[in-house]
Write a protein that holds these residues in place. Sequence first.
Motif, PDB file in Angstrom:
ATOM      1  N   UNK A  89       0.891  -1.341   0.078  1.00  0.00           N
ATOM      2  CA  UNK A  89       0.085   0.026  -0.170  1.00  0.00           C
ATOM      3  C   UNK A  89       0.858   1.083   0.071  1.00  0.00           C
ATOM      4  N   UNK A  90       0.566   2.201  -0.760  1.00  0.00           N
ATOM      5  CA  UNK A  90       1.257   3.685  -0.886  1.00  0.00           C
ATOM      6  C   UNK A  90       0.181   4.559  -0.354  1.00  0.00           C
ATOM      7  N   UNK A  91       0.662   5.379   0.610  1.00  0.00           N
ATOM      8  CA  UNK A  91      -0.284   6.248   1.161  1.00  0.00           C
ATOM      9  C   UNK A  91       0.135   7.711   0.798  1.00  0.00           C
ATOM     10  N   UNK A  92      -0.286   8.586   0.187  1.00  0.00           N
ATOM     11  CA  UNK A  92      -0.150   9.958   0.255  1.00  0.00           C
ATOM     12  C   UNK A  92      -0.903  11.138   1.050  1.00  0.00           C
ATOM     13  N   UNK A  93      -0.250  11.659   1.974  1.00  0.00           N
ATOM     14  CA  UNK A  93      -0.959  12.651   3.115  1.00  0.00           C
ATOM     15  C   UNK A  93      -0.817  13.823   2.547  1.00  0.00           C
ATOM     16  N   UNK A  94      -2.043  14.577   2.930  1.00  0.00           N
ATOM     17  CA  UNK A  94      -2.091  16.193   2.646  1.00  0.00           C
ATOM     18  C   UNK A  94      -2.804  16.796   3.681  1.00  0.00           C
ATOM     19  N   UNK A  95      -2.392  18.105   3.883  1.00  0.00           N
ATOM     20  CA  UNK A  95      -3.187  18.502   4.944  1.00  0.00           C
ATOM     21  C   UNK A  95      -4.669  18.704   4.743  1.00  0.00           C
ATOM     22  N   UNK A  96      -5.509  19.283   5.910  1.00  0.00           N
ATOM     23  CA  UNK A  96      -6.768  18.701   5.779  1.00  0.00           C
ATOM     24  C   UNK A  96      -7.606  20.026   5.404  1.00  0.00           C
ATOM     25  N   UNK A  97      -6.756  21.050   4.995  1.00  0.00           N
ATOM     26  CA  UNK A  97      -7.421  22.230   4.158  1.00  0.00           C
ATOM     27  C   UNK A  97      -7.239  22.119   2.811  1.00  0.00           C
ATOM     28  N   UNK A  98      -6.824  21.322   2.126  1.00  0.00           N
ATOM     29  CA  UNK A  98      -6.392  20.931   0.771  1.00  0.00           C
ATOM     30  C   UNK A  98      -7.782  21.364  -0.092  1.00  0.00           C
ATOM     31  N   UNK A  99      -7.680  21.958  -1.409  1.00  0.00           N
ATOM     32  CA  UNK A  99      -8.952  22.209  -2.114  1.00  0.00           C
ATOM     33  C   UNK A  99      -9.254  20.843  -2.838  1.00  0.00           C
ATOM     34  N   UNK A 127      -5.066  10.600   1.675  1.00  0.00           N
ATOM     35  CA  UNK A 127      -5.908  11.103   2.461  1.00  0.00           C
ATOM     36  C   UNK A 127      -5.634  12.351   2.936  1.00  0.00           C
ATOM     37  N   UNK A 128      -6.553  13.597   3.349  1.00  0.00           N
ATOM     38  CA  UNK A 128      -6.230  14.812   3.823  1.00  0.00           C
ATOM     39  C   UNK A 128      -6.690  14.576   5.320  1.00  0.00           C
ATOM     40  N   UNK A 129      -7.021  13.646   5.751  1.00  0.00           N
ATOM     41  CA  UNK A 129      -7.778  13.659   6.978  1.00  0.00           C
ATOM     42  C   UNK A 129      -9.132  14.047   7.092  1.00  0.00           C
ATOM     43  N   UNK A 130      -9.572  14.846   6.244  1.00  0.00           N
ATOM     44  CA  UNK A 130     -10.970  15.156   5.935  1.00  0.00           C
ATOM     45  C   UNK A 130     -11.577  14.426   4.879  1.00  0.00           C
TER      46      UNK A 130
END
Length: 736
Positions: A89-99, A127-130
């Motif tokens: 599995x490859x996971x890409x994380x972004x902050x929770x305010x990304x458009x 995932x962005x958390x959101x």
Amino acid sequence: MNIIEQGIKEKLIKISEDEKQITYCNFHRPRNYSNPEEKVQAETFVKLVLQYDYRAERIKMYEMVTMGSERKEADIIVYNDDDCSQPHILVECKNDTVSEQEFLQAIEQAYSYAYALPNDVKYVWVTSGAKDEYFQVDKKRNTRITQPDIPQYGVKVLATYKYVYEAEALKEVEGKQKFFDLEIVEENVLTIRFKQAHDALWAGGQLNPSEAFDELDKLIFCKIWDERKHRLPGDPYDFQIITAQKEEVKNWEKLNNDELRRAIRDIENKRLLERVNQLYEEGRKKDAEVFRDNIRLSAEKIRTVVGYLQDINLGETDLDAKGRAFETFMDSFFRGNFGQYFTPRPIVKFAIDILPIKNDSFVLDTSCGSGGFLLYALNKIREEANRMYPNYKKDTKQYGRWKKYWHDFAEKNLFGIEINEQISRAAKMNMIIHDDGHTNVITEDGLLSSNDIAYKTTNKGFKYNHFDFIITNPPFGSSVRKSEKAYLSSYDFGKKVPDWLDVKGKTTISKRDKQNTEILFIEQCHRFLKEGGYLAIVLPDGILTNSSLQYVRDDIEDKFRIVSVVSIPQTAFSATGAGVKSSVLFVKKHSSEQTMHLRNLKASIQINLKEEFQYFEHLQKWEKEKKRKTIELENFYNPYPSFSMTELKKTAEYKAWKEELNAFYSEKVNDLKEQLQDAYLKERQTKLPDYPIFMAIAEDIGYDATGKSTADGDGDLDVIKVELSKFINHLEFNNL
């Protein structure tokens, strides 16, 4: 305990005391925890271990990936083996305010990393958390199939609806798609989800912000309705993206990978659109007033919003948290994009806390806006229920009583009127999110008669002489003209009564050409209140101080027992875009007999004083004197005998003399009026009922002109609230 706290407890992560750095058990160099993206990555790592059962030693963080001549850092890679040579599995994380656009770019970025790895990755999780998106990857065939989730450790998906459990031997098990459980989230997470879903709808100009807000409201309504439906354990939710199989696509063998991917997504979107529309229609049958028009979003847009909200358990998320999240998002939207000025929450809370509202009280806001006063009243009753039934979470019997105590109040006792349809709809949604009460929020002109409101809305609960409490902040500064609104003539404040010292003794009541809305709302609130009921109303200070509005203050005095005037600073509404100096007026409605008694008493005092001072006799005497002097002086002082009287009156000498004569008698009349007014005030003090009024000035209300907090709590309002509550309790106890 949230996921980060669980990770710390299980020693998967360690956060420094100042919360600026984080260290992972499988990556020993500290990272910057102040970075929002790092927080999402930390949560994702802990979930992989604690919720998906992957071993921490098989998870690599910040792995370098060679892409042509460049080397880039992949956030997380989960491996199938202890040597970490077989990426799973490859996971890409972004902050929770990304458009939404940035999130789509993150998917492409994740795929570029997955394809650059020397061995095949089976799944990609962005995932962005959101928001989360999951994909099954076949690098050889270049496929990208959406999944409902990544598999837990020991489970791998062979096809969308097939799972293989890895034990000592592989065993294939047929079954339906794995449907995830809904998650209870915190207030900040929910606020972000609402905002990002809204931004995704209007970004690019396809919808304006106002339309996007309406459409998001409709989908939140569908989400809540979906959660309330009965379903067996394991049955899917309708408000959820359910993946399709490639075999469901006609002639799928003949399509290339991009065509197949689009065809599968079209099937998923079509089915989702049908399910959401069905939810919407089911909900509207229960209450057609909430939304009158259909959902106007494309299937793809609906999918976007569902992606942000599908995994949240709105029903079980803390009532206060989800309420504040919606209000925060809603208020920021209206303030920024709709030009509406809502009552700041410290003032709302202050007014509600002061009043002795009970669970059987009927409460109304005649200009409810987004429903702030109503919701704080509901919260007050719910907190009372918590105190009365402290074990409601564990005791089933207590839970039933606890729920009935506040829910009946929300559904049957809270009423709101809002003239703007969009804001009214937002207030209804606010009530729905707080668990009902929305059926008694109506879209209508709050100055209509109760009969007109009942006729136009079919809601017969808006009755005159019915409500125990009215808490409101009416619109300031606008006027109702008789040429625009027929009902102006039905208000006493829409009529002009001659002053008791009118020199001509006029008694005929005339119609006003216009009247300020805030003044009319005072009278409307009096009509809705029952005798002994309380009104708390935010008013511009001009009503309390301007000499031209003395008639308004006199009427308030006749109809109400004035309880308190609390002055709030001019900056109170600055953060919402308004700058009118205001006060909160608390009054208690007199009986009709008491009002009539006061009016008759005042009239009697005025009549007696005019007789005692021989008011009209003096006026007649001075008028005769003035006429006689005018004739005498015109005959005696005419310096131009050849002039006609018309020519004489045009001369500067005549005008100056006449002006001096009028001023002389005007001063005599005004002096007499002042004597009468002074005598009237003295008589009032001795003959009218005397009672104490609580007066207070709040200089600091907990925030400044920009909305920034200035104190712990609500500043001066906290102190005033304690003392004013005691004052009102004393009035109630002694029936004053």
